[in-house]
Scaffold this motif. Structure first.
Motif, mmCIF file in Angstrom:
data_model
loop_
_atom_site.group_PDB
_atom_site.id
_atom_site.type_symbol
_atom_site.label_atom_id
_atom_site.label_comp_id
_atom_site.label_asym_id
_atom_site.label_seq_id
_atom_site.Cartn_x
_atom_site.Cartn_y
_atom_site.Cartn_z
ATOM 1 N N ILE A 69 -38.964 56.196 20.217
ATOM 2 C CA ILE A 69 -39.291 54.830 20.643
ATOM 3 C C ILE A 69 -38.274 54.310 21.648
ATOM 4 O O ILE A 69 -38.630 53.706 22.670
ATOM 5 N N ALA A 70 -36.978 54.559 21.385
ATOM 6 C CA ALA A 70 -35.932 54.117 22.318
ATOM 7 C C ALA A 70 -36.070 54.823 23.669
ATOM 8 O O ALA A 70 -35.815 54.227 24.729
ATOM 9 N N THR A 71 -36.497 56.087 23.638
ATOM 10 C CA THR A 71 -36.715 56.812 24.891
ATOM 11 C C THR A 71 -37.861 56.200 25.684
ATOM 12 O O THR A 71 -37.786 56.065 26.913
ATOM 13 N N LEU A 72 -38.921 55.810 24.986
ATOM 14 C CA LEU A 72 -40.035 55.138 25.670
ATOM 15 C C LEU A 72 -39.577 53.834 26.304
ATOM 16 O O LEU A 72 -40.037 53.466 27.401
ATOM 17 N N LEU A 73 -38.685 53.109 25.614
ATOM 18 C CA LEU A 73 -38.152 51.878 26.206
ATOM 19 C C LEU A 73 -37.431 52.175 27.514
ATOM 20 O O LEU A 73 -37.470 51.369 28.451
ATOM 21 N N GLN A 74 -36.766 53.339 27.593
ATOM 22 C CA GLN A 74 -36.063 53.723 28.813
ATOM 23 C C GLN A 74 -37.020 54.190 29.901
ATOM 24 O O GLN A 74 -36.896 53.789 31.063
ATOM 25 N N THR A 75 -37.946 55.051 29.550
ATOM 26 C CA THR A 75 -38.768 55.695 30.579
ATOM 27 C C THR A 75 -39.954 54.845 31.029
ATOM 28 O O THR A 75 -40.304 54.838 32.213
ATOM 29 N N VAL A 76 -40.581 54.143 30.083
ATOM 30 C CA VAL A 76 -41.735 53.300 30.418
ATOM 31 C C VAL A 76 -41.286 51.876 30.713
ATOM 32 O O VAL A 76 -41.665 51.270 31.710
ATOM 33 N N GLY A 77 -40.437 51.342 29.826
ATOM 34 C CA GLY A 77 -39.861 50.019 30.043
ATOM 35 C C GLY A 77 -40.780 48.875 29.693
ATOM 36 O O GLY A 77 -41.999 49.016 29.596
ATOM 37 N N ILE A 78 -40.160 47.715 29.477
ATOM 38 C CA ILE A 78 -40.882 46.458 29.251
ATOM 39 C C ILE A 78 -40.142 45.388 30.037
ATOM 40 O O ILE A 78 -39.031 44.995 29.666
ATOM 41 N N GLY A 79 -40.726 44.900 31.121
ATOM 42 C CA GLY A 79 -40.031 43.901 31.939
ATOM 43 C C GLY A 79 -38.698 44.441 32.431
ATOM 44 O O GLY A 79 -38.621 45.542 32.989
ATOM 45 N N PRO A 80 -37.592 43.693 32.205
ATOM 46 C CA PRO A 80 -36.280 44.167 32.664
ATOM 47 C C PRO A 80 -35.678 45.255 31.771
ATOM 48 O O PRO A 80 -34.640 45.830 32.093
ATOM 49 N N ILE A 81 -36.328 45.530 30.646
ATOM 50 C CA ILE A 81 -35.815 46.509 29.680
ATOM 51 C C ILE A 81 -36.197 47.915 30.128
ATOM 52 O O ILE A 81 -37.366 48.203 30.384
ATOM 53 N N GLY A 82 -35.205 48.791 30.203
ATOM 54 C CA GLY A 82 -35.464 50.179 30.553
ATOM 55 C C GLY A 82 -35.088 50.501 31.983
ATOM 56 O O GLY A 82 -35.394 49.740 32.908
ATOM 57 N N ALA A 83 -34.413 51.639 32.163
ATOM 58 C CA ALA A 83 -34.017 52.064 33.507
ATOM 59 C C ALA A 83 -35.189 52.656 34.269
ATOM 60 O O ALA A 83 -35.152 52.766 35.494
ATOM 61 N N ARG A 84 -36.239 53.059 33.544
ATOM 62 C CA ARG A 84 -37.390 53.748 34.135
ATOM 63 C C ARG A 84 -36.931 55.015 34.869
ATOM 64 O O ARG A 84 -37.368 55.307 35.977
ATOM 65 N N LEU A 85 -36.043 55.708 34.188
ATOM 66 C CA LEU A 85 -35.492 56.971 34.655
ATOM 67 C C LEU A 85 -35.655 58.004 33.536
ATOM 68 O O LEU A 85 -35.881 57.632 32.381
ATOM 69 N N PRO A 86 -35.499 59.301 33.835
ATOM 70 C CA PRO A 86 -35.643 60.327 32.792
ATOM 71 C C PRO A 86 -34.413 60.401 31.899
ATOM 72 O O PRO A 86 -33.648 61.369 31.911
ATOM 73 N N ILE A 87 -34.222 59.355 31.093
ATOM 74 C CA ILE A 87 -33.065 59.266 30.200
ATOM 75 C C ILE A 87 -33.552 59.432 28.762
ATOM 76 O O ILE A 87 -34.347 58.640 28.262
ATOM 77 N N MET A 88 -33.057 60.474 28.105
ATOM 78 C CA MET A 88 -33.436 60.747 26.716
ATOM 79 C C MET A 88 -32.489 59.991 25.793
ATOM 80 O O MET A 88 -31.264 60.084 25.929
ATOM 81 N N GLN A 89 -33.040 59.244 24.858
ATOM 82 C CA GLN A 89 -32.245 58.512 23.882
ATOM 83 C C GLN A 89 -32.171 59.300 22.575
ATOM 84 O O GLN A 89 -33.086 60.045 22.232
ATOM 85 N N GLY A 90 -31.090 59.104 21.828
ATOM 86 C CA GLY A 90 -30.959 59.760 20.534
ATOM 87 C C GLY A 90 -29.893 59.075 19.707
ATOM 88 O O GLY A 90 -29.149 58.221 20.202
ATOM 89 N N THR A 91 -29.810 59.451 18.433
ATOM 90 C CA THR A 91 -28.821 58.857 17.544
ATOM 91 C C THR A 91 -27.416 59.201 18.013
ATOM 92 O O THR A 91 -27.107 60.357 18.283
ATOM 93 N N SER A 92 -26.574 58.195 18.099
ATOM 94 C CA SER A 92 -25.254 58.353 18.713
ATOM 95 C C SER A 92 -24.198 58.824 17.728
ATOM 96 O O SER A 92 -24.012 58.243 16.660
#
Length: 439
Positions: A69-92
């Motif tokens: 879900i966090a990866t979708l926020l990055q790649t697809v984005g919602i408004g100003p949220i998300g870089a819209r780049l191929p950035i994979m998110q994961g548990t830190s």
């Protein structure tokens, strides 16, 4: 995976044919899968959850689900949220030391509440992250990452040796030849694949090493499939599975690490655009990436997931393949979400014996420390900076190794003081601000 015409897909909005895009998306998942689920296993163990039990399985599910879900926020984005780049998110991994300490002393309810609040604060950093970067030069971020790795290495050795009684393992078998045989098989396979192969097998070297170790452990009779048989195929998710319990100290500790994590994400965002498109990241992309980091962490915290951040190893895949398409990573996100909704998958992961996991995290935690050292290599090693490194690490790791040294501190402050990461960061930032630069 071979380089597919580097530069042909340098636009994040371009998508390769599905025959190429799907394997590339799965490759992104393979590269981060083991690192993504490991923090949840460690924090669950610190909280005293039964190894391989239903609660641990649930936390593993949430790690996969909310990484997707966090990866979708990055790649697809919602408004100003998300870089819209191929950035994979994961548990830190950055949060593991702090959250394991909180979970052990105050419980998972406090730890997950701190993740929720820390995520909201992390989200707000998106508006000011560009103006805060001066507080976190490579000297500070490198030190903190190094402290995280050094703090976690003893955990890796404990796991490789077979765990301890608190992890449902027999104390008398701790350090046995059987345990070390399994753990070292993981290390050897991972290193051989990483450095003597290319493409997918190299990217997924640790995951393949874990699979080999798992099979060896199975041959030794160390694996029980009873929890897998009991697990269902589909399940829902539960909000606040451990309640909502506020602790100021826990929130402060998580927030401190969140700031460092945000700076890491800025670096990963810049590295992604350089690797895939040969340009600097825009201010909007950096802010959007930070917003997605924070929102992903906050939402995950509500349902039992740990904080999410950008995964640096996936930046390497972008550089290796030359594929900058964000939609490729979106495919990877969908794969993670599907895995997170299937408890059987979480149960299989939870059935992994501790020595198998230990072999994998010896490599992973060592790489965290090495990443910190790599950042410190950019720092001029003059007397001032060496003093900051020495005092910060001595304070952070020293108090963590000898927690009774601060046993009379109030509970909240004691947790912060013995977390390794928080005192290292606080001391390093303070000294960097007050000690004069050498001329």
């Amino acid at each position: 995976m071979t380089n597919l015409a580097t530069g042909a897909y340098s636009d994040p909005n371009q998508t390769p044919p599905l025959a190429q895009a799907i394997p590339l998306g799965i490759q992104h998942v393979l590269a981060m899968f083991a690192s993504n689920v490991t923090p949840s296993i460690i924090v669950a163990g610190a909280a005293g959850l039964a190894f391989g039990g239903a609660e641990q399985v649930y936390l593993i599910q949430m790690a996969m689900l909310f990484a997707g879900i966090a990866t979708l926020l990055q790649t697809v984005g919602i408004g100003p949220i998300g870089a819209r780049l191929p950035i994979m998110q994961g548990t830190s991994f950055a949060f593991v030391g702090v959250l394991a300490g909180i979970a052990a002393v105050q419980g998972l309810g406090v730890a997950l509440t701190a993740c929720l609040i820390g995520g909201v604060i992390h989200f707000c950093l998106g508006a000011v992250i560009g103006r805060l970067r001066w507080l976190f030069p490579p000297l500070i971020t490198g030190l903190v990452i190094l402290a995280i790795g050094l703090y976690l290495i003893p955990v890796a050795i404990k796991y490789a040796a077979g765990g301890a009684a608190s992890f449902q393992m027999e104390a008398e078998s701790f350090g046995s030849l059987m345990h070390w045989t399994v753990a070292l098989s993981v290390v050897i396979v991972a290193l051989v694949l990483k450095f003597f192969t290319k493409g997918t097998t190299s990217s997924a070297a640790i995951l393949i090493g874990l699979i080999v170790g798992y099979l060896i452990a199975l041959a030794f009779g160390m694996v029980s499939f009873a929890p897998v048989a009991k697990a269902s195929w589909i399940t829902g998710i539960t909000p606040f599975p451990y309640g909502f319990e506020f602790s100021l100290g826990a929130v402060i500790a998580v927030t401190l690490v969140s700031i460092v994590s945000a700076i890491e994400t800025v670096g990963d965002t810049s590295a992604t655009t350089k690797a895939g498109a040969g340009r600097e990241a825009t201010s909007e992309e950096i802010a959007g990436a930070t917003y997605a980091d924070g929102l992903g962490t906050a939402v995950a915290g509500v349902f039992g997931g740990l904080p999410n951040t950008s995964f640096s190893q996936n930046v390497g895949i972008v550089g290796m393949t030359g594929i900058m398409s964000r939609h490729v990573v979106t495919i990877g996100a969908i794969v993670l979400i599907l895995c997170g909704l299937v408890p059987k998958i979480g149960a299989v992961i939870a059935s992994m014996p501790l020595p198998v996991l230990g072999g994998g995290v010896i490599v992973m935690f060592g790489m965290v420390a090495a990443a910190g050292m790599n950042m410190l290599s950019e720092v001029e090693m003059n007397r001032r900076n060496m003093v900051i490194i020495a005092v910060s690490l001595a304070a952070g790791l020293g108090l963590n190794l000898v927690p009774t040294a601060v046993q009379y501190l109030p509970g909240v402050i004691k947790i912060l003081a013995t977390s390794a990461v928080a005192p290292t960061a606080i001391v390093a930032i303070f000294l960097n601000l007050v000690l004069p630069q050498e001329t």
